[in-house]
Design a protein around this motif. Structure first.
Motif, PDB file in Angstrom:
ATOM      1  N   GLY A 109       0.816  -1.206   0.000  1.00  9.23           N
ATOM      2  CA  GLY A 109       0.000   0.000   0.000  1.00  9.23           C
ATOM      3  C   GLY A 109       0.851   1.258   0.000  1.00  9.23           C
TER       4      GLY A 109
ATOM      5  N   SER B 168      -8.805  -3.443   9.470  1.00 11.95           N
ATOM      6  CA  SER B 168      -7.822  -2.852   8.559  1.00 11.95           C
ATOM      7  C   SER B 168      -7.723  -3.618   7.244  1.00 11.95           C
ATOM      8  CB  SER B 168      -6.446  -2.805   9.237  1.00 11.95           C
ATOM      9  OG  SER B 168      -6.478  -1.994  10.378  1.00 11.95           O
TER      10      SER B 168
ATOM     11  N   LEU C  89      -8.606  -2.012   3.728  1.00 10.16           N
ATOM     12  CA  LEU C  89      -7.546  -1.889   2.721  1.00 10.16           C
ATOM     13  C   LEU C  89      -7.978  -2.451   1.369  1.00 10.16           C
ATOM     14  CD1 LEU C  89      -4.285  -2.711   4.726  1.00 10.16           C
ATOM     15  CD2 LEU C  89      -4.771  -0.614   3.457  1.00 10.16           C
TER      16      LEU C  89
ATOM     17  N   MET D  38      -9.612   0.285  -0.356  1.00  9.93           N
ATOM     18  CA  MET D  38      -8.610   1.221  -0.879  1.00  9.93           C
ATOM     19  C   MET D  38      -7.974   0.675  -2.150  1.00  9.93           C
ATOM     20  SD  MET D  38      -8.988   3.575   1.289  1.00  9.93           S
ATOM     21  CE  MET D  38     -10.566   3.049   1.967  1.00  9.93           C
ATOM     22  N   ALA D  39      -7.724  -0.631  -2.179  1.00  8.71           N
ATOM     23  CA  ALA D  39      -7.148  -1.243  -3.378  1.00  8.71           C
ATOM     24  C   ALA D  39      -8.093  -1.097  -4.574  1.00  8.71           C
ATOM     25  CB  ALA D  39      -6.847  -2.717  -3.117  1.00  8.71           C
TER      26      ALA D  39
ATOM     27  N   TYR E 221      -7.821   2.346  -5.904  1.00  3.52           N
ATOM     28  CA  TYR E 221      -6.620   2.475  -6.735  1.00  3.52           C
ATOM     29  C   TYR E 221      -6.876   1.943  -8.153  1.00  3.52           C
ATOM     30  CZ  TYR E 221      -3.268   3.669  -2.988  1.00  3.52           C
ATOM     31  OH  TYR E 221      -2.563   4.284  -1.993  1.00  3.52           O
TER      32      TYR E 221
ATOM     33  N   GLY F 278      -7.999   6.655  -2.085  1.00  3.91           N
ATOM     34  CA  GLY F 278      -7.265   5.424  -1.812  1.00  3.91           C
ATOM     35  C   GLY F 278      -5.910   5.689  -1.177  1.00  3.91           C
TER      36      GLY F 278
ATOM     37  N   SER G  11      -5.069   4.324   2.553  1.00  4.83           N
ATOM     38  CA  SER G  11      -3.990   3.349   2.750  1.00  4.83           C
ATOM     39  C   SER G  11      -2.864   3.926   3.599  1.00  4.83           C
ATOM     40  CB  SER G  11      -3.448   2.878   1.404  1.00  4.83           C
ATOM     41  OG  SER G  11      -2.851   3.944   0.685  1.00  4.83           O
TER      42      SER G  11
ATOM     43  N   GLY H 149      -2.638   1.081   6.221  1.00  2.45           N
ATOM     44  CA  GLY H 149      -1.489   0.220   5.992  1.00  2.45           C
ATOM     45  C   GLY H 149      -0.585   0.098   7.218  1.00  2.45           C
TER      46      GLY H 149
END
Length: 252
Positions: free
Chosen positions: A44, A100, A104, A107-108, A111, A137, A141, A145
């Motif tokens: 990340g 988390s 995440l 967030m991926a 991206y 994102g 992250s 992260g």
């Protein structure tokens, strides 16, 4: 001997002298499950650095393609940072509610959507929108992260392992400039900047897939009263020396 010297430097000679002669100084161990989780979390950081810096190589092409004024170009470059601020503010709540790891994954996806959207942008407004999504994102992250990596790491290694996230940010910036340079030499015309912005979708998709293979943090599982799962995570990721005291308090 090496680990004895290391311990003398970090915890002091007097502490060593006070130890029982029957105790051995064992180096902390990192197993493959922990290493994988830390590596995925640190990815990340690489995407953070890459997405932040990659726009630098496309400014001239974007100005020609969309006939941007200096103000419009400045907005195009900075809009991801505005998204970063908003994403970082909301990441804590998402991590607390979803964990988390699951946060995440969101967030991926941001991206991936951002990179693909920028590559296929039909006009300037859509490009700005997808850059903003990428900023969300990045911000998310940047918070989630390190939190995930810290929650997964044993105390003896926590600072050094979480530091990998920061190192990967710098690596991501370097890779962004290298990627821009190589693509500019190979691809010409409008497809050049599209590929420069869109290529981040590959590591972003890999980030999403790898997040499906790593464990949730034990701390979040405990907060959700999922103690058996938390104990299983500790057994899978941590050195056995930290299990007895923790497992006793975690059993239902």
């Amino acid at each position: 001997m090496i680990w004895a010297v290391w311990y003398r430097f970090h915890i002091g000679e007097s502490t060593l002298n006070g130890m029982s002669s029957t105790m051995m100084i064992n180096p902390p161990k990192i197993n493959s499950t922990l290493l994988k989780g830390i590596g995925v979390g640190a990815l990340g950081g690489l995407l953070f650095g890459f997405d932040t810096a990659v726009i630098a190589g496309t400014t001239a092409s974007l100005s020609r393609t969309y006939h941007l004024s200096p103000g419009a170009l400045g907005l195009t470059v900075s809009i991801a940072l505005w998204g970063t601020v908003i994403g970082s503010l909301g990441a804590g709540y998402a991590g607390q509610k979803l964990g988390s790891k699951r946060a995440l994954r969101i967030m991926a996806l941001l991206y991936v959507v951002s990179a693909a959207g920028c590559a296929l942008a039909c006009n300037w407004h859509s490009l700005v929108l997808f850059r903003f999504i990428g900023g969300l994102g990045i911000g998310g992250s940047s918070v989630l992260g390190p939190v995930y990596m810290a929650e997964l790491s044993p105390a003896k290694w926590r600072g050094r392992l979480v530091g990998l996230f920061q190192i990967n940010i710098v690596v991501g910036v370097l890779l962004a400039y290298l990627s821009n340079f190589l693509i500019a030499r190979i691809v010409t015309g409008s497809w050049g900047w599209r590929l420069q912005l869109g290529i981040a979708s590959i590591p972003a998709a890999l980030f999403f897939l790898l997040l499906l293979t790593v464990p949730e943090s034990a701390r979040w599982l405990i907060a959700q009263n999922r103690r058996a799962e938390a104990l299983a995570v500790l057994q899978a990721t941590g050195p056995a020396t930290r299990l007895p005291k923790q497992s006793a308090s975690m059993r239902p």
